[in-house]
Design an enzyme around this catalytic site. Sequence first.
Site, PDB file in Angstrom:
ATOM      1  N   GLU A  19      -1.469  -2.357   1.810  1.00  0.00           N
ATOM      2  CA  GLU A  19      -1.761  -3.687   2.363  1.00  0.00           C
ATOM      3  C   GLU A  19      -0.518  -4.297   3.017  1.00  0.00           C
ATOM      4  OE1 GLU A  19      -4.780  -4.275   2.725  1.00  0.00           O
ATOM      5  OE2 GLU A  19      -5.551  -2.828   1.269  1.00  0.00           O
TER       6      GLU A  19
ATOM      7  N   HIS B 143      -0.440  -3.223   6.597  1.00  0.00           N
ATOM      8  CA  HIS B 143      -1.292  -4.085   7.439  1.00  0.00           C
ATOM      9  C   HIS B 143      -0.618  -5.445   7.694  1.00  0.00           C
ATOM     10  CE1 HIS B 143      -4.887  -1.637   7.666  1.00  0.00           C
ATOM     11  NE2 HIS B 143      -5.051  -1.585   6.351  1.00  0.00           N
TER      12      HIS B 143
END
Lengths: 497, 497
Positions: free
Chosen positions: B267, B270
């Site tokens: 994550e 991202h």
Amino acid sequence: MEKYLTIYTETRKKIKAFSYFGWLMGWDQETEAPEGSVEYRTKQYQVLAEEMYKIQSDPAYIEAIEYLYAHKESLEDPDFRVEIKNAFKDLRMVKKVPKDELISYRVLTSQASHIWAKAKEADDFQMFAPTLEKIVEFNRKLVKYLETDELKGYDVLLDMYEEGFGVKEYDLFFDTLKKELVPFVLEVTKGNKPKFNRRLKTAIFPKEQQRKFSEYLMEVFSYDLKHGLLKESAHPFTSGVSSTDTRITTKFHEDNLASSIFSTIHEMGHAIYELQNDPKYDDTFLHGGTSLGIHESQSRMYENMLGRSMAFWKLHYPKLVELFPKQLKGISVEEFYLYINQVERSLIRIEADELTYSLHVMVRYELEKQMINGKLKVKDLPNKWKSLMSQYVGKRPKTDKEGVLQDIHWSGGAIGYFPTYALGSAYAAQMYEAMNKEINIEEAISKNNIKAINLWLKEHVHTFASSKSPKEILQICTKQDFNPAYYVNYLKNKFKQ
Amino acid sequence: MEKYLTIYTETRKKIKAFSYFGWLMGWDQETEAPEGSVEYRTKQYQVLAEEMYKIQSDPAYIEAIEYLYAHKESLEDPDFRVEIKNAFKDLRMVKKVPKDELISYRVLTSQASHIWAKAKEADDFQMFAPTLEKIVEFNRKLVKYLETDELKGYDVLLDMYEEGFGVKEYDLFFDTLKKELVPFVLEVTKGNKPKFNRRLKTAIFPKEQQRKFSEYLMEVFSYDLKHGLLKESAHPFTSGVSSTDTRITTKFHEDNLASSIFSTIHEMGHAIYELQNDPKYDDTFLHGGTSLGIHESQSRMYENMLGRSMAFWKLHYPKLVELFPKQLKGISVEEFYLYINQVERSLIRIEADELTYSLHVMVRYELEKQMINGKLKVKDLPNKWKSLMSQYVGKRPKTDKEGVLQDIHWSGGAIGYFPTYALGSAYAAQMYEAMNKEINIEEAISKNNIKAINLWLKEHVHTFASSKSPKEILQICTKQDFNPAYYVNYLKNKFKQ
């Protein structure tokens, strides 16, 4: 009629939705939003606020409110009549106050808290005085714009925060405190020294354990975690948007065990109030507490009358000892009780104990009243503050930082707000007595049955949301008008030992 | 021109603001909103969505887009030209697809995930088949509505998720995998047994310690906590709204240490991408990743190529041992490396390892292509799935639950989406090679200087946000067109031992 009803309810739906997103943004901002995200967020909020303003000032909407108000007798639903009455009352601002004056004032007050904060930091009242003068001046003009046959002077402002409570009611209240409470406080606090183990104030209480105790408290008070949650923030607060979503925060100070405990209980009082509003109000403007005073009555009853009682700690102190075995070793529940109920002459309102708190508020009430009546100039505030503090609380501030500059409220334009803080505690005492006639509160606490207390308050206060005025709530709940004697008796009883 | 520019930018401002509040609501909902608050929230969101639809379908706004598109050559700012081109492309849906069909489809897909979930639970494909048939049928019609001279058939759908990537590109990619990777995987996974201490899979790793390690990882990767935060949710995700606010979640499984570690790193890949977008895009529609594939390239590079490397763990394993001294006692970094890089023939895509992952995706690509081309009927899907899995991954599912029913995507109408998952890893390998020519990546990792990697990616990928297409990004970053050989080589190199 049909047409106006449709306009009103359709507009209300939009306002409620936009308010929801504004609410959510505030919650996020105060609890977790990353520091660097403020500018972008503010920009998006401005767009929302502009859309909101457009909707609320739409002539068709205003016309609908005026029409419905003029025909309110033919509205069948009494709740809806209240809502229309409120909406019509709110139109005053738009209709009676010149728009440019209102906007300048909003700009002024949106910036004033920075000026106040700097003045407070520098302990220099002169830095804040010119701004405060403008704020007081606007409020005096506002009073003139909004005066009616029923509401005059300071009453106009007081009524905004507590419908039906004006100088007459507050004078009666504060005169009672002056006569009954001030001498009592001066007597009780004369040369008193704490009679509890100093370790309670010096030990370190790890945050994680404090959090566990707050979680325990949420169970004890039946705070419904299907519709709420506990988080941390710089200052504890309650943030509710419907009977299905009302959240609280607390703050854990490792050097102050009492702080998070009573913040959590206090905020649960606010939250349980709104969670127990009848859900039928969720889609109306009537959801939420009816006034600041009634809201505060619930939080203070939970915090002080339930949460600081001996019955409560006899049952729950062992759990606290279990979580802090070292820190609380050898400290009895009686000592702990004395610690959480210590009283003293202090200077800072938000740190004041249960007994002296309302006297701090009384100082502000006197000052506001005189300022709005034109009897007191802003430049004379600091000295007047000092002398009233010394008279009511028995302690004279040396600086303005611990005097007139301590509160943020006036910088935001909140004049008439403070008195509700004291009123809340007094309401609470009166409600407590009424409830105690029907259920034995101490017994309920001792049997870990606070649910029964929640339920009684739901039926006698909470369920009505804002559909009843504070005075009506008091009548429903206590079958009497407001009577400060309950409060004075409660305090004298509790603190006479 | 001026007039249309004003309409466009004013409308964009509103859409951005409304999107912000929708974003915030989603974040709240997935991370903390109390369970019982969903109904009230949904009602408010519907109002927002309706307002949003009104704004987006306002004829004046559509006219502005059409005018600006027709005169795009005279727009000076190349970014703005891209934005107008995208906006014009997005109008296709409104202009070419009959409104009633689109609405029925949206209703269908908004309810289909429930039907899918029940079918999966019951392991009964027949329960889902009629719904999936309708979804496929609509997508086949959609293709017809949107076909152009450049885009035909399945390409129409593929292009929606990864601009410029159609059957031609994907076939080239997946044919390479079939030829090079499938035999390699079947060879490597033949009868393999894990060669690491079983305690890694059986010990309990307390959540609080795992959280500390995730916090440590955020420092290591320089994830900017002034503009982000880490929270927990049922499924880890990244949620960004601007270069000043991009948040991530992870999930702590006490019986699976690797899960939260690699979720957090994934994550962050991202999030760092979006946080490093040029801030000038914040107020435009160009903020955010340019495509799913490029987004996934960043998350997978961080997770697999940096996070699962030996250089990384040589440096950071001691910290992990410090947090889990008992659990990791006597387990060497080499064993830990084998544990986090174990490969096996498995059935469930989201649990698949780095080596086999893209082969799971390839199964879905083949099936989608055939369905959209009309060569495969929905009723024949389950068996076709089983035979492709056995062919590509070497393991045949016994049930549909661990076969065709495992993914939620099709129920939401996402056809053409899956291939981007595999593409991301392949992009990542190609980008890694390009970056490694300019900075020694292993050395940067070893010297705890992931900042240098972030910076390189910022300059070569992140800063452009969506102002460049995936193909353009690849050219800027690697100075080449897409070439799957890098990916195959990387995997063979890593897993040949």
